[in-house]
Scaffold this active site. Structure first.
Site, PDB file in Angstrom:
ATOM      1  N   TYR A  87       0.837  -1.195   0.000  1.00 47.01           N
ATOM      2  CA  TYR A  87       0.000   0.000   0.000  1.00 47.01           C
ATOM      3  C   TYR A  87       0.880   1.256   0.000  1.00 47.01           C
ATOM      4  O   TYR A  87       0.670   2.182  -0.779  1.00 47.01           O
ATOM      5  CB  TYR A  87      -0.937   0.006   1.220  1.00 47.01           C
ATOM      6  N   ARG A 104       1.407   8.640  12.953  1.00 47.04           N
ATOM      7  CA  ARG A 104       0.949   9.872  13.589  1.00 47.04           C
ATOM      8  C   ARG A 104      -0.561  10.050  13.463  1.00 47.04           C
ATOM      9  O   ARG A 104      -1.228  10.502  14.385  1.00 47.04           O
ATOM     10  CB  ARG A 104       1.668  11.072  12.935  1.00 47.04           C
ATOM     11  N   ARG A 106     -10.691   4.658   8.529  1.00 47.95           N
ATOM     12  CA  ARG A 106      -9.635   4.095   7.693  1.00 47.95           C
ATOM     13  C   ARG A 106      -8.608   3.432   8.593  1.00 47.95           C
ATOM     14  O   ARG A 106      -8.307   3.945   9.675  1.00 47.95           O
ATOM     15  CB  ARG A 106      -8.937   5.201   6.889  1.00 47.95           C
ATOM     16  N   PHE A 149      14.337  20.261  -1.046  1.00 39.15           N
ATOM     17  CA  PHE A 149      13.010  19.717  -1.322  1.00 39.15           C
ATOM     18  C   PHE A 149      12.883  18.287  -0.788  1.00 39.15           C
ATOM     19  O   PHE A 149      11.864  17.903  -0.211  1.00 39.15           O
ATOM     20  CB  PHE A 149      12.779  19.752  -2.843  1.00 39.15           C
TER      21      PHE A 149
END
Lengths: 486, 361
Positions: free
Chosen positions: A182, A229, A239, A299
């Site tokens: 997933y 978290r 979920r 980034f």
């Protein structure tokens, strides 16, 4: 941005954190700045979406090298679009499945948009006005377009498979393998896509393409940390991403994690999850070593540093089962400042948080030793890229010492060396004894003399004045010294 | 032609495991054990010779008689903790570790032995306490001015490596601190801290990483080294190689894991700053000097407790194809279970015999 009274109170006490925020906001100098003046109206709309959909990524994306600025912004919005469809429980599976699987084709269609999202879906407007994204997407280099489409296709298919499985079995993430799969679809693929974009633009080392597990770790470390978290928020939204294989070791039913009665079990379960995430950390640092251009490094590095800090925050923290926990803004600013410098600074952040995790680790936790080993592995990896010791320096110091005192090569030499050493000390002791005796006897003699009225002070001064002979009139001289001031 | 292996010190802690690993991985090899005495329970398919490595005539006789192609020389002396930081035992340690090795090398070369694997120690490098040793490899120099044990291993290693030539291949393995079932030093003395109420105390910041290696893995490395020296490439010939569990952890966590196996978790944690511990160690040394009874604490012990000592393990992986089969966690479980089965009686007896708490390999 509103200022809450609790924030004021918090930063009044944590002044260092407040300083971090001010420093970041005043001193941070972006490597590149986008220039909205030269942008088309649809691109400006895209950047507005970016601001709305992501607070954390928006600013780092906007500071990217001009070559990658637009492709990565669009890449983000396209994935966010997919996510908005996948997340929406009001869309039926029949409608959702083809939408997800064909999304990669739609992103190129002129004027394509979608208004089937439920009214409560927070990023609904992005899809309603998606024609702005498709219009800009068609303008970027075909090489970038192909990479982004390829990832969107794979991710769409993966998400569709996951949704079908969730509807069929109720639980979609059963095993740790399912969990990894997933996370691969929603994050590992992003790591792969970004790497290809970086390399295509010539801003990253080509060797990164040869290391898919590093790209995968970059995505998985972020995703898994967020999944830990967000446990409470996701649970409230019905979920579940924590794999059954892990939570079933600690509690019987998933809901039990949120019952304060099971605090210890829930904490142990969360550390099992933290351990799973922590095992990606060293590979993320390895990956970052392959980024050359500063804005690309920033980034990629900022989210990773945030992730290790978040992982420390959620580790053995029972609050995650009650509310959404977050690192403070002050801490976030400090991390951003350090992460926008170089790899060594980022490694320092990782080492610092790995040590914090290590400090919180307790033998009460079934994964105690595994977590300890995972923290050790991070430190060892950092040491391997930034060694704190130089063997040549030690060798040089040793050979210098050898010249000064040649080492005993064999037993006989060792013996004679030992004897020489002993003899040396004998001499030292003998000298000490002689001078010690002399000192004691002299002290006694001088003491007795002073006791009986000897004037050494007068004698010294006379000597200083160069009078070495016997003074003519001792009594008058003494008189002079004793009452000189009067 | 069959392979025949002579293993010195084959009755000792590590020696027993080397004999076992050799027999298990090469049942076709003939194994002879050379030690100071015969084992209480001899193994049926192994020959035993009684001899003393410090006596050249004794070992030459045995080597000439048994005619091995391979010698694994693992007999050695590790001073107990009380003697580790002093120099009183220097001659005894050097006699066994250095002269013993010199004798074995001479006897082996004379008898036409092909491969000679010697058990050295990481202490040849890390006993020099002026430095910390994070993530070290074989480029780090050995030290001839450290502690008696490290010095003896440095001297013996130089002998072993310089004896290497075309016909006679030698290799020195440098294992880290080791533990396992039957270990008299590490796990029992860590366990002893529970009874002494010493478990809450941490010296220094407790962040310093160590290599601690399960004995069976070190035994495997010896077999791999023999295989390498017998192969046509002989890449390990003349080489010194660090052997570890490839899982550096803090020494504190190793102890906590052992204590947990015995159901003990320290009720609280008390950190003693390095400087204060060091001063206390200094005072304790004077107390020892004055009263003549050794204390647990010494400056050397404090430095050991705060030392960083772990290696990359890359050379062992590359040259020998070594990977630790047993992880630290499993190793601790095996060792503690062995101690529990051994019975508290025998254990209590052992405790009396030693007052160590951080022994070295």
């Amino acid at each position: 941005m509103g200022v809450k009274a609790t924030d004021v109170l918090y930063y009044a006490v944590h002044f260092g954190e407040l300083r971090n925020i001010i420093q970041w906001q005043t001193w941070h100098d972006p490597v590149h700045n986008r220039d909205p003046e030269k942008e088309s109206p649809s691109l400006r709309v895209c950047f507005e979406f970016l601001d709305k959909t992501s607070r954390s990524f928006s600013s780092v994306i906007q500071e990217l090298h001009p070559e990658l600025l637009v492709p990565i912004a669009l890449f983000y919005l396209i994935l966010r679009g997919l996510d908005t469809i996948e997340d929406d429980m009001t869309i039926s599976l029949q409608e959702k499945d083809p939408l997800l699987r064909n999304f990669y084709k739609n992103v190129e269609k002129e004027g394509w948009n979608y208004n089937g999202n439920g009214p409560d879906e927070k990023d609904r407007v992005l899809l309603v006005q998606f024609q702005n994204v498709t219009e800009e997407f068609r303008k970027i280099k075909p090489e970038y377009r192909d990479i982004i489409k390829d990832i969107a296709k794979k991710m769409g298919n993966g998400m569709a498979d996951y949704c079908a499985k969730a509807e069929q079995n109720g639980i979609a993430v059963d095993t740790v393998e399912d969990y990894d799969l997933y996370c691969h679809y929603v994050a590992g693929l992003v790591g792969n896509g970004l790497t290809r974009l970086f390399v295509e633009s010539g801003l990253a080392n080509k060797a990164l393409l040869q290391r898919p597990h590093l790209q995968e770790s970059m995505g998985l470390f972020l995703q898994k940390t967020n999944i830990i978290r967000d446990i409470k928020e996701d649970f409230d939204d019905k979920r579940r991403f924590w794999p059954k294989e892990i939570w079933s070791k600690h509690v019987e039913k998933f809901e039990d994690l949120f019952d304060p009665k099971n605090k210890e079990a829930a904490l142990n379960c969360s550390s099992d999850m933290v351990l799973n995430s922590l095992n990606h950390a060293d590979q993320c640092l390895f990956y970052l070593a392959g980024l050359k251009e500063q804005s690309v490094f920033n980034f990629a590095a900022i989210p990773q540093s945030m992730a290790i800090a978040t992982l420390e925050l959620v580790f053995r923290n029972p609050a995650i089962f009650q509310k959404n926990v977050k690192i403070t803004k002050g801490e976030a600013c400090r991390i951003m400042m350090q992460s926008t410098q170089n790899l060594q600074k980022v490694c320092e952040i990782f080492r610092q948080y790995a040590r914090k995790i290590h400090k919180k680790n307790t033998p009460r936790d079934p994964n105690f030793l595994k977590i300890s080993i995972a923290c050790g592995k991070i430190e060892q990896f950092i040491e391997s890229i930034f060694p704190s010791q130089d063997p040549k320096v030690i060798a040089a110091a040793q050979s210098a010492a050898k010249l000064a005192a040649p080492p005993p090569a064999n037993e006989a030499e060792a013996k004679s060396a030992a004897q020489a050493e002993e003899a040396k000390w004998d001499t030292i002791y003998l000298l000490l004894a002689v001078f010690g005796t002399l000192f004691v006897i002299s002290s006694l003699m001088i003491g007795v003399a002073v006791y009986f009225g000897a004037r050494f002070d007068v004698a010294f001064n006379q000597l200083k004045q160069g009078q070495f002979g016997k003074p003519s009139d001792a009594a008058s001289i003494i008189e002079k010294y004793d009452h000189g001031e009067l | 032609m069959g392979i025949s292996v002579l293993i010195t010190g084959g009755i000792g802690f590590l020696g027993t495991f080397i004999v076992e690993a050799t027999r298990e991985q090469h049942p076709e090899w003939n194994i002879t054990v050379l030690d100071l005495h015969l084992p209480k329970i001899p193994k049926p398919d192994i020959s035993y010779e009684v001899g003393d490595v410090t006596d050249l005539a004794s070992v030459t006789g045995i080597v000439d008689k048994t005619k091995p192609n391979v010698i694994i020389h693992t007999a050695g002396l590790v001073p107990e903790l009380a003697g580790r930081y002093g120099r009183e035992q220097r001659n005894r340690v050097f006699n066994i570790n250095v002269n013993g090795t010199r004798n074995m090398l001479a006897a082996a070369k004379n008898a036409g032995v092909r491969a000679f694997v010697w058990t050295g120690s990481c202490c040849a490098v890390v006993d020099d306490m002026r430095y910390q040793y994070p993530n070290i490899d074989e480029r780090w120099p050995t030290s001839s001015h450290s502690l008696i044990y490290g010095e003896s291993k440095t001297a013996a290693e130089a002998l072993v490596l310089s004896a290497n030539d075309e016909k006679f291949s030698t290799c020195a393995l440098r294992p880290s601190v080791l533990f396992g079932p039957g270990d008299h030093q590490l796990v029992p003395s860590v366990h002893a801290c529970i009874a002494k109420g010493e478990t809450p105390f941490v010296i220094g910041d407790g962040d310093n990483l160590w290599d601690v290696t399960y004995v069976g893995n070190i035994a495997d490395a010896h077999v791999l080294a023999v295989e390498n020296l017998l192969s046509s490439t002989k890449t390990a010939a003349g080489e010194a190689i660090f052997i570890s569990n490839e899982q550096p952890i803090t020494f504190r966590d190793f102890c906590l894991a052992v204590w947990r196996e015995f159901g003990h978790i320290p009720p609280y944690e008390f950190h003693i700053p390095l400087s204060i511990a060091s001063f206390a160690g200094y005072v304790a040394e004077w107390v020892t000097w004055f009263t003549g009874t050794p204390t647990t604490l010494s400056r050397g012990g404090v430095l050991d407790a705060c030392a960083v000592r772990y290696c990359t393990g890359e050379k062992a992986r590359k040259l020998l194809g070594y990977r630790p089969r047993i992880g630290i966690e499993e190793g601790i479980k095996i060792s503690c279970k062995y101690m529990a089965v051994d019975g508290p009686k025998e254990y209590a007896q052992r405790l009396k015999l030693q007052n160590a708490n951080e022994p070295k390999p």
